[in-house]
Design an enzyme around this catalytic site. Structure first.
Site, PDB file in Angstrom:
ATOM      1  N   LYS A  26       0.822  -1.215   0.000  1.00  0.00           N
ATOM      2  CA  LYS A  26       0.000   0.000   0.000  1.00  0.00           C
ATOM      3  C   LYS A  26       0.859   1.270   0.000  1.00  0.00           C
ATOM      4  O   LYS A  26       0.359   2.349  -0.303  1.00  0.00           O
ATOM      5  CB  LYS A  26      -0.971  -0.004   1.173  1.00  0.00           C
ATOM      6  CG  LYS A  26      -2.060  -1.063   1.035  1.00  0.00           C
ATOM      7  CD  LYS A  26      -3.108  -0.955   2.113  1.00  0.00           C
ATOM      8  CE  LYS A  26      -4.219  -1.977   1.918  1.00  0.00           C
ATOM      9  NZ  LYS A  26      -3.783  -3.354   2.241  1.00  0.00           N
TER      10      LYS A  26
HETATM   11  C1  LIG Z   1      -4.467  -4.504   1.625  1.00  0.00           C
HETATM   12  C2  LIG Z   1      -3.733  -5.807   1.665  1.00  0.00           C
HETATM   13  C3  LIG Z   1      -4.096  -6.915   0.850  1.00  0.00           C
HETATM   14  C4  LIG Z   1      -5.314  -6.884  -0.042  1.00  0.00           C
HETATM   15  O1  LIG Z   1      -5.143  -6.045  -1.151  1.00  0.00           O
HETATM   16  P1  LIG Z   1      -6.412  -5.566  -2.013  1.00  0.00           P
HETATM   17  O2  LIG Z   1      -5.902  -4.562  -2.949  1.00  0.00           O
HETATM   18  O3  LIG Z   1      -7.374  -4.979  -1.013  1.00  0.00           O
HETATM   19  O4  LIG Z   1      -6.975  -6.770  -2.658  1.00  0.00           O
HETATM   20  C5  LIG Z   1      -3.316  -8.050   0.879  1.00  0.00           C
HETATM   21  N1  LIG Z   1      -2.248  -8.144   1.694  1.00  0.00           N
HETATM   22  C6  LIG Z   1      -1.864  -7.122   2.496  1.00  0.00           C
HETATM   23  C7  LIG Z   1      -0.689  -7.297   3.385  1.00  0.00           C
HETATM   24  C8  LIG Z   1      -2.575  -5.927   2.514  1.00  0.00           C
HETATM   25  O5  LIG Z   1      -2.202  -4.922   3.327  1.00  0.00           O
END
Ligand SMILES: *Cc1c(COP(=O)(O)O)cnc(C)c1O
Length: 434
Positions: free
Chosen positions: A107
């Site tokens: 993210k």
């Molecule tokens: C947010 C997140 C996900 C999921 O990603 P999406 O884009 O919501 O499908 C998977 N793994 C981790 C560690 C995350 O922080």
């Protein structure tokens, strides 16, 4: 480029509006009207390019009409101040490590890009007022957004989190930053934090007093830049001579990350097929099997960032493939793993290969192991560093995962937070004084 709403009832928006508003007026998600393909020459030479060069080419397709080239490339390079390497786990399975950013999860890419693009639009507007980003978090989103916006002039971030309900490792990543980041410790649960943010956006007096915006994960400026590292993964696999029959597997919750990969595919990225790996929250998996989409309440799992019962970006995938179950299943398959599977997978992978998976990446790894066909090579997204889930990972693997220095630095920092009740009147009074 104009952006339309997946619900089709809102007017088309400019990139600037889509970024500042996040969600369209009809509660739909913004989609670019066109997805420009990259030329064949790009794919021929991408293995000789750097990550930043690859990402700039992709960014030009998405944002080149709306952001001056020089500024856009600076935003891309500032965003990608760290690598996303592919690492060999077995002969046919590679890990695309997306955890080398400041908060050790993928993210970071979207949050850093959005912060810089928002700043670009604010400067262009020449309106001297600061913008205030309100974000409610149950842990991971708050840290990525806070760190993404840290030190970005003209923007102040308020992170609302539930007191005592966030792990110490998560908490320190947004409470120790200071500068333009304020952590608000709410005496309540995550839903209370979310409700405070929603009420703030709807409060006229407050909006007249200060400019408010959200940094929600459905924002086009957060989800589209995630395509950068899929092209980079391809470039690296091509360099290894492993790119001919490539399968991409994404551990998915809200489906923003895999959606960015699918946009990449639409731009010509030569990936043969995709796998969406779910934990026990298997709404998409069931959709693939039945053609019916039935959201339900999420259940708590070991891979908690994927605990989503109604993935927002399903609307984008549905739209991208012409609302056709057949088109979707022709390219995307699914997998689902319960907590006991996840723990077993983590142990098996560690014993057999020496690679330490986090609980999210574990779903991705196993989905490739279960789904790869002869002649195919796969890569999965390792979406977070195992140290982010240290207690769980240590217990499952009977090990002591080393905490990277940048995470230790957060843990040494001094916690600064403002305590807040879950009563909107208190929250509003506080913001009106800022
Ligand atoms: C947010 C997140 C996900 C999921 O990603 P999406 O884009 O919501 O499908 C998977 N793994 C981790 C560690 C995350 O922080």
């Amino acid at each position: 480029m104009k952006y339309y709403s997946t619900n089709g009832k809102a007017p088309v928006a400019t990139l600037e509006k889509a970024v500042v508003k996040g969600l369209a007026e009809d509660k739909g998600l913004y989609m670019p009207e066109r997805i420009k393909p990259l030329p064949k020459e790009f794919f021929e030479k991408c293995d000789k390019m750097t990550f930043q060069e690859v990402a700039c080419s992709v960014a030009d397709c998405f944002f080149g009409e709306d952001v001056e080239t020089e500024a856009l490339h600076r935003i891309v390079c500032d965003t990608l101040a760290f690598d996303c390497p592919v690492v060999k786990v077995t002969d046919s399975i590679y890990s695309l490590e997306l955890f080398h950013g400041p908060t050790l999860a993928f993210k970071d890419v979207g949050a850093r890009f959005m912060a810089r693009l928002l700043q670009y639009f604010l400067r262009k507007e020449g309106n001297g007022d600061d913008v205030n980003v309100l974000v409610a978090t149950s842990g991971d989103t708050g840290s990525a957004v806070a760190n993404g916006f840290l030190g970005v002039e003209g923007i102040h971030v308020y992170v609302l989190y539930p007191k005592g309900k966030v792990s110490p490792i998560q908490e320190c990543q947004f409470t120790t930053l200071g500068r333009n980041i304020t952590a608000l410790e709410v005496d309540g649960v995550f839903d209370d934090c979310q409700a405070l943010v929603k009420s703030a956006f709807m409060d006229e007096e407050l909006n007249a007093h200060m400019r408010l915006t959200s940094a929600n994960s459905i924002n086009v400026a957060r989800f589209l830049p995630q395509a950068f590292y899929y092209f980079w993964a391809y470039a690296q696999m091509k360099r290894l001579g492993k790119a001919d029959s490539l399968v991409c597997c994404v551990p998915s919750g809200n489906f923003g990350n895999i959606c960015a990969a699918l946009f990449g595919h639409r731009m010509g990225l030569p990936i043969k097929r995709f796998i969406a790996a779910n934990n026990a929250n298997d709404i998409f998996f069931r959709f693939l099997q039945s053609g019916e989409y039935h959201p339900k309440a999420s259940v708590q799992t070991l891979a908690n960032a994927m605990d989503v019962g109604d993935p927002s970006n399903f609307a984008r995938i549905w739209d991208l493939y012409g609302r056709s179950h057949k088109n979707i299943t022709a390219l995307i398959s699914g997998a689902t793993y319960k907590d006991e599977d996840i723990a077993r997978i983590m142990r098996e992978c560690y014993d057999e290969t020496g690679y330490t998976l986090d609980p999210h990446g574990a779903c991705g790894y196993q989905a490739l192991k279960d789904g790869l066909q002869k002649g195919e090579t796969g890569f999965f997204c390792e979406t977070a560093h195992p140290a982010k889930f240290k207690e769980k990972v240590d217990a499952i693997l009977s090990c002591n995962v080393a905490i990277p220095e940048r995470l230790q630095a957060f843990m040494r920092g001094e916690k600064q937070s403002v305590e807040m009740s879950k009563d909107f009147a208190d929250f509003k009074r506080y913001l009106m004084m800022q």
